[in-house]
Design an enzyme around this catalytic site. Structure first.
Site, PDB file in Angstrom:
ATOM      1  N   ASP A  33     -12.334 -30.523  46.790  1.00  0.00           N
ATOM      2  CA  ASP A  33     -12.386 -30.704  45.341  1.00  0.00           C
ATOM      3  C   ASP A  33     -14.012 -30.921  44.984  1.00  0.00           C
ATOM      4  N   LEU A  35     -14.976 -32.216  42.405  1.00  0.00           N
ATOM      5  CA  LEU A  35     -15.084 -33.274  41.333  1.00  0.00           C
ATOM      6  C   LEU A  35     -15.878 -33.081  40.112  1.00  0.00           C
ATOM      7  N   THR A  36     -15.532 -31.868  39.484  1.00  0.00           N
ATOM      8  CA  THR A  36     -16.263 -31.664  38.169  1.00  0.00           C
ATOM      9  C   THR A  36     -15.792 -32.735  37.263  1.00  0.00           C
ATOM     10  N   ALA A  82     -10.465 -24.340  39.556  1.00  0.00           N
ATOM     11  CA  ALA A  82     -11.043 -23.541  38.378  1.00  0.00           C
ATOM     12  C   ALA A  82     -11.605 -24.589  37.448  1.00  0.00           C
ATOM     13  N   THR A  99     -17.045 -19.817  39.181  1.00  0.00           N
ATOM     14  CA  THR A  99     -16.099 -20.836  39.876  1.00  0.00           C
ATOM     15  C   THR A  99     -14.484 -19.961  39.938  1.00  0.00           C
ATOM     16  N   THR A 124      -2.555 -17.762  35.542  1.00  0.00           N
ATOM     17  CA  THR A 124      -1.924 -18.340  34.377  1.00  0.00           C
ATOM     18  C   THR A 124      -1.454 -17.316  33.468  1.00  0.00           C
ATOM     19  N   ASP A 125      -0.422 -17.449  32.771  1.00  0.00           N
ATOM     20  CA  ASP A 125      -0.111 -16.414  31.688  1.00  0.00           C
ATOM     21  C   ASP A 125      -0.882 -15.846  30.901  1.00  0.00           C
ATOM     22  N   GLU A 126      -2.253 -16.402  30.593  1.00  0.00           N
ATOM     23  CA  GLU A 126      -3.231 -16.125  29.733  1.00  0.00           C
ATOM     24  C   GLU A 126      -3.636 -14.813  30.288  1.00  0.00           C
ATOM     25  N   TYR A 149     -12.475 -17.515  29.592  1.00  0.00           N
ATOM     26  CA  TYR A 149     -11.559 -18.328  30.689  1.00  0.00           C
ATOM     27  C   TYR A 149     -10.425 -17.166  31.430  1.00  0.00           C
ATOM     28  N   LYS A 153      -9.941 -15.755  35.135  1.00  0.00           N
ATOM     29  CA  LYS A 153      -8.970 -15.730  35.840  1.00  0.00           C
ATOM     30  C   LYS A 153      -8.272 -14.393  36.203  1.00  0.00           C
ATOM     31  N   LEU A 189      -4.193 -29.832  24.603  1.00  0.00           N
ATOM     32  CA  LEU A 189      -3.628 -30.357  23.395  1.00  0.00           C
ATOM     33  C   LEU A 189      -2.633 -31.725  23.395  1.00  0.00           C
ATOM     34  N   ASP A 271     -10.322 -22.401  13.232  1.00  0.00           N
ATOM     35  CA  ASP A 271      -9.531 -21.749  14.299  1.00  0.00           C
ATOM     36  C   ASP A 271     -10.082 -21.452  15.480  1.00  0.00           C
ATOM     37  N   PRO A 273     -11.755 -19.242  18.355  1.00  0.00           N
ATOM     38  CA  PRO A 273     -12.162 -17.792  18.210  1.00  0.00           C
ATOM     39  C   PRO A 273     -11.244 -16.934  19.228  1.00  0.00           C
TER      40      PRO A 273
HETATM   41  P1  NAD Z   1      -8.159 -28.846  35.945  1.00  0.00           P
HETATM   42  O1  NAD Z   1      -9.160 -28.715  35.086  1.00  0.00           O
HETATM   43  O2  NAD Z   1      -7.305 -30.288  35.515  1.00  0.00           O
HETATM   44  O3  NAD Z   1      -8.505 -29.239  37.486  1.00  0.00           O
HETATM   45  C1  NAD Z   1      -9.199 -28.294  38.175  1.00  0.00           C
HETATM   46  C2  NAD Z   1      -9.791 -28.734  39.411  1.00  0.00           C
HETATM   47  O4  NAD Z   1     -10.744 -27.906  40.153  1.00  0.00           O
HETATM   48  C3  NAD Z   1     -10.604 -30.191  39.180  1.00  0.00           C
HETATM   49  O5  NAD Z   1     -10.084 -31.251  40.063  1.00  0.00           O
HETATM   50  C4  NAD Z   1     -12.040 -29.700  39.406  1.00  0.00           C
HETATM   51  O6  NAD Z   1     -12.704 -30.803  40.061  1.00  0.00           O
HETATM   52  C5  NAD Z   1     -11.864 -28.822  40.551  1.00  0.00           C
HETATM   53  N1  NAD Z   1     -12.855 -27.679  40.439  1.00  0.00           N
HETATM   54  C6  NAD Z   1     -13.442 -26.925  39.609  1.00  0.00           C
HETATM   55  N2  NAD Z   1     -14.477 -26.260  39.820  1.00  0.00           N
HETATM   56  C7  NAD Z   1     -14.569 -26.404  41.080  1.00  0.00           C
HETATM   57  C8  NAD Z   1     -15.292 -25.973  42.261  1.00  0.00           C
HETATM   58  N3  NAD Z   1     -16.342 -24.998  41.927  1.00  0.00           N
HETATM   59  N4  NAD Z   1     -15.060 -26.045  43.471  1.00  0.00           N
HETATM   60  C9  NAD Z   1     -14.096 -26.951  43.858  1.00  0.00           C
HETATM   61  N5  NAD Z   1     -13.277 -27.672  42.944  1.00  0.00           N
HETATM   62  C10 NAD Z   1     -13.426 -27.207  41.691  1.00  0.00           C
HETATM   63  O7  NAD Z   1      -7.032 -27.814  35.888  1.00  0.00           O
HETATM   64  P2  NAD Z   1      -5.487 -27.655  35.874  1.00  0.00           P
HETATM   65  O8  NAD Z   1      -4.975 -27.791  34.562  1.00  0.00           O
HETATM   66  O9  NAD Z   1      -5.003 -28.412  36.661  1.00  0.00           O
HETATM   67  O10 NAD Z   1      -5.158 -26.248  36.319  1.00  0.00           O
HETATM   68  C11 NAD Z   1      -5.410 -25.792  37.723  1.00  0.00           C
HETATM   69  C12 NAD Z   1      -5.108 -24.409  38.090  1.00  0.00           C
HETATM   70  O11 NAD Z   1      -3.951 -23.935  37.562  1.00  0.00           O
HETATM   71  C13 NAD Z   1      -6.191 -23.674  37.477  1.00  0.00           C
HETATM   72  O12 NAD Z   1      -6.535 -22.502  38.275  1.00  0.00           O
HETATM   73  C14 NAD Z   1      -5.590 -23.095  36.155  1.00  0.00           C
HETATM   74  O13 NAD Z   1      -6.216 -21.938  35.869  1.00  0.00           O
HETATM   75  C15 NAD Z   1      -4.066 -23.081  36.549  1.00  0.00           C
HETATM   76  N6  NAD Z   1      -3.209 -22.923  35.498  1.00  0.00           N
HETATM   77  C16 NAD Z   1      -3.231 -24.234  34.794  1.00  0.00           C
HETATM   78  C17 NAD Z   1      -2.202 -24.373  33.576  1.00  0.00           C
HETATM   79  C18 NAD Z   1      -2.321 -25.545  32.661  1.00  0.00           C
HETATM   80  O14 NAD Z   1      -1.464 -25.570  31.674  1.00  0.00           O
HETATM   81  N7  NAD Z   1      -3.015 -26.576  32.872  1.00  0.00           N
HETATM   82  C19 NAD Z   1      -1.253 -23.359  33.546  1.00  0.00           C
HETATM   83  C20 NAD Z   1      -1.297 -22.215  34.235  1.00  0.00           C
HETATM   84  C21 NAD Z   1      -2.148 -22.317  35.310  1.00  0.00           C
HETATM   85  O1  DAU Z   2      -1.080 -20.684  29.188  1.00  0.00           O
HETATM   86  C1  DAU Z   2      -1.725 -21.208  30.358  1.00  0.00           C
HETATM   87  C2  DAU Z   2      -2.818 -21.984  29.892  1.00  0.00           C
HETATM   88  O2  DAU Z   2      -2.443 -23.049  29.233  1.00  0.00           O
HETATM   89  C3  DAU Z   2      -3.736 -22.578  31.053  1.00  0.00           C
HETATM   90  O3  DAU Z   2      -4.381 -21.203  31.957  1.00  0.00           O
HETATM   91  C4  DAU Z   2      -5.035 -23.241  30.822  1.00  0.00           C
HETATM   92  O4  DAU Z   2      -5.664 -23.889  31.875  1.00  0.00           O
HETATM   93  C5  DAU Z   2      -4.495 -24.322  29.832  1.00  0.00           C
HETATM   94  O5  DAU Z   2      -5.804 -25.170  29.390  1.00  0.00           O
HETATM   95  C6  DAU Z   2      -3.808 -23.945  28.605  1.00  0.00           C
HETATM   96  O6  DAU Z   2      -4.548 -23.197  27.776  1.00  0.00           O
HETATM   97  P1  DAU Z   2      -4.366 -23.494  26.168  1.00  0.00           P
HETATM   98  O7  DAU Z   2      -5.454 -22.842  25.636  1.00  0.00           O
HETATM   99  O8  DAU Z   2      -3.106 -22.761  25.787  1.00  0.00           O
HETATM  100  O9  DAU Z   2      -4.230 -24.827  26.102  1.00  0.00           O
HETATM  101  P2  DAU Z   2      -4.899 -25.977  25.204  1.00  0.00           P
HETATM  102  O10 DAU Z   2      -4.139 -27.289  25.458  1.00  0.00           O
HETATM  103  O11 DAU Z   2      -6.245 -25.779  25.069  1.00  0.00           O
HETATM  104  O12 DAU Z   2      -4.309 -25.554  23.563  1.00  0.00           O
HETATM  105  C7  DAU Z   2      -2.848 -25.333  23.305  1.00  0.00           C
HETATM  106  C8  DAU Z   2      -2.660 -24.883  21.834  1.00  0.00           C
HETATM  107  O13 DAU Z   2      -3.103 -25.996  21.215  1.00  0.00           O
HETATM  108  C9  DAU Z   2      -3.679 -23.500  21.817  1.00  0.00           C
HETATM  109  O14 DAU Z   2      -2.867 -22.700  20.817  1.00  0.00           O
HETATM  110  C10 DAU Z   2      -4.788 -24.192  20.963  1.00  0.00           C
HETATM  111  C11 DAU Z   2      -4.303 -25.422  20.379  1.00  0.00           C
HETATM  112  N1  DAU Z   2      -5.270 -26.698  20.071  1.00  0.00           N
HETATM  113  C12 DAU Z   2      -5.728 -26.985  21.301  1.00  0.00           C
HETATM  114  C13 DAU Z   2      -6.807 -28.047  21.021  1.00  0.00           C
HETATM  115  C14 DAU Z   2      -7.525 -28.398  22.570  1.00  0.00           C
HETATM  116  C15 DAU Z   2      -5.418 -27.196  18.914  1.00  0.00           C
HETATM  117  O15 DAU Z   2      -4.721 -26.717  18.023  1.00  0.00           O
HETATM  118  N2  DAU Z   2      -6.529 -28.352  18.776  1.00  0.00           N
HETATM  119  C16 DAU Z   2      -6.860 -28.616  19.707  1.00  0.00           C
HETATM  120  O16 DAU Z   2      -7.800 -29.555  19.674  1.00  0.00           O
END
Ligand code: NAD
Ligand code: DAU
Length: 340
Positions: A33, A35-36, A82, A99, A124-126, A149, A153, A189, A271, A273
């Protein structure tokens, strides 16, 4: 098995490292990692002295560093590393491409060079874009990413697919819906709303709050990836989701109710964008073909998550860091009148 986990100091990655050491204590786990701002070794304190666990601080974009890691012998890699926050990708797309696309390509090259037995890309589903009020994402849904983003992905996913088709690399791609649970950075969120509500700060809800996400407790995501490593058919994509669609405003009101805080804290702000309206996963393939089943309902998962944040205030006090304050000022300053 020698398992390389990238991004294992982040939210899902650290839950996954812990899960794998609990489920397969005989596996050797290497966590790489950079460690960002999102990575935190405190997430791993419970297992940091485990004899089969090694941490290496390195960047997946660094070809030399990755070659050194892979050359010591790796069987399987799971790539979590990521840039993961949509709002940050709108402010600064550059690092997302570097990245999420180029970093993935560096890992794929190393996996090919050292003939790994499996490469799992955590996607991700996104990447599928946005749903209207009906329908679900299947593995056949065309990729239609809407944010920098999700586009980055999707770029990573396409490279993974190409390395399978062209070089026969044994790959899987997983596409999960929104995760929640312990150790999620409070820019997302659910932890954002919990931490702001506890501080009686305004809760920024984008647009009308009616966007829908499909929530999965992080431990259920970990069990799905564990299964894909062992049972996934090479070249296949697996969607992961627990049929837990909720509007954002429902999530916010649920948290307020649990914490005994007033709805007057809610502030509807400008909102996001390109804000995707709705995500909804069809998990039929992973449930029928690999036998995966989530254990947590949203109702129990959200209670456990709120309790974790209440019990671990020191952990999320990181949102006081200057890096986070700078980000929050750029992201929310004009929306909320600098109240975050
Ligand atoms: P996060 O942002 O919490 O963690 C990302 C980690 O990657 C961090 O520890 C960071 O230090 C490390 N990192 C970033 N850039 C790097 C680099 N260049 N080299 C090495 N390490 C690096 O993310 P998360 O929410 O834990 O998501 C993890 C993975 O799952 C991602 O690939 C994300 O797209 C995917 N994902 C997340 C969600 C969600 O809801 N959070 C849902 C579906 C998929
Ligand atoms: O669907 C999987 C994805 O879910 C992952 O791939 C991403 O890494 C993860 O960040 C997440 O993306 P979202 O954009 O869905 O998550 P976020 O928590 O940023 O936002 C969830 C919803 O809440 C979205 O509709 C935006 C809204 N939101 C978010 C924030 C941060 C708000 O209304 N206010 C906020 O301040």
């Amino acid at each position: 098995m020698k398992l390389l986990i990238t991004g294992g100091a982040g939210f899902i990655g650290s839950n996954f490292v812990t899960h794998m050491l609990q489920q397969h204590p005989e596996y050797q786990i290497i966590n790489v990692d950079a460690l960002t701002y999102a990575g935190n070794l405190k997430n791993l304190e419970s297992i940091e002295n485990h004899p089969n666990y090694t941490f290496i601080k390195a960047d997946i974009r660094d070809v030399t560093a990755m070659d050194e890691v892979f050359s010591k012998g790796v069987d399987v890699v799971v790539n979590f590393a990521a840039e993961s926050h949509v709002d940050r990708s709108i402010l600064e797309p550059d690092v997302f491409v570097k990245t999420n696309v180029l970093g993935t390509q560096v890992l794929l090259d190393a996996a090919k060079k050292y003939s790994l037995t499996k490469y799992v890309q955590v996607s991700t589903d996104e990447v599928y874009g946005s749903l209207d009020v009906s329908g679900l994402f299947t593995e056949e849904t065309p990729l239609m990413p809407n944010s920098p983003y999700s586009a980055s992905k999707a770029g990573g996913d396409l490279l993974v697919r190409a390395y399978h088709e062209t070089f026969g690399l044994p790959v899987n791609i997983t596409r999960c819906s929104n995760n929640y649970g312990p150790y999620q950075f409070p820019e997302k969120l659910i932890p954002l709303i919990i931490s702001c509500a506890l501080a009686d700060q305004s809760l920024p809800v984008y647009g009308d709050g009616l966007n829908i996400r499909d929530w999965l407790y992080v431990e259920d995501h970990c069990t799905a990836i564990d299964l894909v490593i062992h049972e996934g058919v090479n070249g296949e994509v697996y969607n992961i989701g627990g049929n837990n669609e909720r509007t954002n405003i429902h999530i916010v009101k649920t948290i307020l109710q649990e914490l005994g805080k007033p709805e007057s804290l809610i502030s509807y702000v400008q909102d996001r964008p390109g804000h995707d309206l709705r995500y909804g996963i069809d998990p039929t393939k992973i449930t029928t073909e690999l036998g995966w089943k989530p254990k947590h309902s949203f109702e129990t998962g959200i209670k456990e998550t709120i309790k974790w944040y209440l019990d671990n205030k020191d952990w999320w006090a990181r949102n006081q860091s200057s890096e986070y304050q700078n980000y929050a000022a750029r992201q929310y300053g004009s929306r909320l009148g600098d109240s975050l």
